[in-house]
Design an enzyme around this catalytic site. Structure first.
Site, short mmCIF file in Angstrom:
data_model
loop_
_atom_site.label_atom_id
_atom_site.label_comp_id
_atom_site.label_asym_id
_atom_site.label_seq_id
_atom_site.Cartn_x
_atom_site.Cartn_y
_atom_site.Cartn_z
CG ASN A 8 80.30 24.39 47.83
OD1 ASN A 8 81.19 23.54 47.99
ND2 ASN A 8 79.71 25.02 48.84
CE LYS A 10 76.95 23.01 50.05
NZ LYS A 10 75.78 23.38 50.81
CG HIS A 95 79.84 27.66 52.29
ND1 HIS A 95 79.03 26.98 53.18
CD2 HIS A 95 79.20 27.63 51.10
CE1 HIS A 95 77.95 26.57 52.54
NE2 HIS A 95 78.02 26.95 51.28
CD GLU A 97 77.34 23.77 54.03
OE1 GLU A 97 78.30 23.31 53.39
OE2 GLU A 97 76.17 23.79 53.60
CD GLU A 163 76.13 30.14 49.15
OE1 GLU A 163 75.76 29.44 48.20
OE2 GLU A 163 76.88 29.72 50.05
N GLY A 169 70.52 24.25 50.98
CA GLY A 169 70.18 22.84 51.14
C GLY A 169 68.78 22.58 51.64
CB SER A 201 67.41 26.12 47.47
OG SER A 201 67.60 25.44 48.71
N GLY A 223 73.88 21.36 45.93
CA GLY A 223 73.33 20.05 45.55
C GLY A 223 73.17 19.85 44.06
#
Ligand code: PGA
Length: 242
Positions: A8, A10, A95, A97, A163, A169, A201, A223
């Site tokens: 992902n 983002k 998600h 976010e 998640e 993150g 992570s 990430g």
């Protein structure tokens, strides 16, 4: 069951990031687990170009979110049908976010899930508890409620991504025992062939331990999916995973 390692990106990635996809495709062409699907969800602006350029590789592409309607007066939004048209195979919905930045409710997530299925694509439905909820011992209750309200009743063609919000993150992850407990719980609510991903992570250094856990059928990686040098070892860690 085939594993799924999903990246992902983002809101990261310009056209020049194609070099990371090309590097990943080259590494995978040289050596890749036979029993693992690999997905990258770049920003929507890149899906069509990547899907076209890398159509002959083992990498699939997907969306990070979609609107519930197939088309309409919704400035700036993108429908699941548009992702299908662009060459996507899967779309992430719910998600954390999106839930936080856009106030998306479980009902919204269910509508989007149905939209992805309507477009003939596979939804990756994200669930997960906050740090306060985990500390209060409510993680299973919270995730159970999210699943009840956002899983479609008429299809089992979906992927669930667990998640924990506090692990995204941050470099923090639950203990392996906590991941095992949650994934067994999610499995008890889904059919045996539904893939359940862990996200939060995931890095080259912890992927093997996490992917070895029962009922962890892959990973949703933020990430560490941006660079082929980080993402490839995570893909390789899924090798041999049943
Ligand atoms: P992270 O993000 O791997 O950077 O923690 C995971 C995600 O948000 O899907």
């Amino acid at each position: 069951m085939r594993a799924l390692i999903a990246g992902n990106w983002k809101m990261h990635g310009l056209a020049a990031f194609r070099s990371e996809v090309a590097a990943l495709a080259a590494k995978m062409a040289a050596s890749a687990p036979a029993d693992c699907d690999v997905l990258i969800c770049p920003p929507a602006t890149l899906v069509a170009a990547f899907a076209k350029e890398f159509s002959g590789t083992a990498i699939q592409f997907g969306g990070q979110d979609c609107h519930a309607d197939p088309s309409g007066a919704h400035t700036g939004d993108i429908s699941a049908e548009m992702f299908a048209d662009a060459g996507a195979g899967l779309v992430i919905v719910g998600h954390s976010e999106r839930r936080a930045d856009h106030n998306e409710s479980d009902a919204d997530v269910l509508s989007k899930t149905k939209a992805v299925l309507r477009a003939g694509l596979t939804p990756i439905i994200c669930v997960g508890e906050s740090e306060a909820e985990r500390k209060a011992g409510k993680a299973l209750d919270i995730v159970g409620g999210q699943l009840e309200r956002s899983l479609p009743e008429t299809s089992d063609d979906f992927v669930v991504a667990y998640e924990p919000v506090w692990a995204i993150g941050t470099g923090l992850t639950p203990t392996l025992a906590d991941i095992a407990e949650m994934h067994a719980f999610i499995r008890s609510k889904t059919r045996s062939d539904v893939r359940i991903l862990y996200g939060g992570s995931v890095k080259p250094g912890n992927a093997q331990d996490i992917l070895a856990i029962d009922n962890v059928n892959g990973a949703l990686v933020g990430g560490a999916s941006l660079k082929a040098g980080d993402f490839y070892p995570i893909v390789m860690a899924a090798g041999g995973k049943q």
